[in-house]
Design a protein around this motif. Structure first.
Motif, PDB file in Angstrom:
ATOM      1  N   GLY A  68      -5.484  -2.049 -10.300  1.00  9.88           N
ATOM      2  CA  GLY A  68      -4.159  -1.709  -9.817  1.00  9.88           C
ATOM      3  C   GLY A  68      -3.779  -2.612  -8.666  1.00  9.88           C
ATOM      4  O   GLY A  68      -4.543  -3.496  -8.273  1.00  9.88           O
ATOM      5  N   GLU A  69      -2.617  -2.393  -8.105  1.00 14.55           N
ATOM      6  CA  GLU A  69      -2.152  -3.222  -6.995  1.00 14.55           C
ATOM      7  C   GLU A  69      -3.002  -3.019  -5.745  1.00 14.55           C
ATOM      8  O   GLU A  69      -3.263  -3.965  -5.009  1.00 14.55           O
ATOM      9  CB  GLU A  69      -0.696  -2.904  -6.678  1.00 14.55           C
ATOM     10  N   GLN A  70      -3.389  -1.793  -5.470  1.00 14.35           N
ATOM     11  CA  GLN A  70      -4.116  -1.474  -4.246  1.00 14.35           C
ATOM     12  C   GLN A  70      -5.605  -1.242  -4.450  1.00 14.35           C
ATOM     13  O   GLN A  70      -6.354  -1.198  -3.481  1.00 14.35           O
ATOM     14  CB  GLN A  70      -3.509  -0.236  -3.588  1.00 14.35           C
ATOM     15  N   PRO A 119      -8.527  -6.159  -4.271  1.00 13.69           N
ATOM     16  CA  PRO A 119      -7.720  -5.129  -3.618  1.00 13.69           C
ATOM     17  C   PRO A 119      -8.423  -4.574  -2.392  1.00 13.69           C
ATOM     18  O   PRO A 119      -9.589  -4.878  -2.134  1.00 13.69           O
ATOM     19  CB  PRO A 119      -7.552  -4.069  -4.701  1.00 13.69           C
TER      20      PRO A 119
END
Length: 88
Positions: A19-21, A52
């Motif tokens: 994911g992005e984070q 991340p």
């Protein structure tokens, strides 16, 4: 979020969700002397790459973990702390 599945060795399935984070690794099966070296390589590659802020290892579906698996997780924690990545 992207997802991929790999078998480190017979007996351990690793499902990776990026994911992005965060990156989440869902482990299923047995994390032992036979599977921990390949899992270690994958996990350290994630931690050493531009990654991340958080790496999560989901152990809920493991049926067995031996000392080599625990050692792999502790080594990953040390690398994550050094690189200021949250590891859980």
């Amino acid at each position: 979020m992207t997802s991929s599945t790999s078998n480190a060795t017979e007996g351990l399935e690793i499902i990776r969700e990026d994911g992005e984070q965060s990156t989440v690794l869902h482990l299923k099966g047995r994390l032992g002397i036979d599977s921990s070296p390949d899992f270690r390589d994958q996990l350290l590659a994630i931690l050493r790459a531009p990654s991340p802020k958080t790496v999560v290892v989901d152990l809920a579906n493991l049926i067995y973990v031996d000392a080599s698996g625990i050692a792999t997780l502790l080594e990953a924690l040390k690398v994550a702390r050094h690189r200021q990545i949250r590891f859980c």
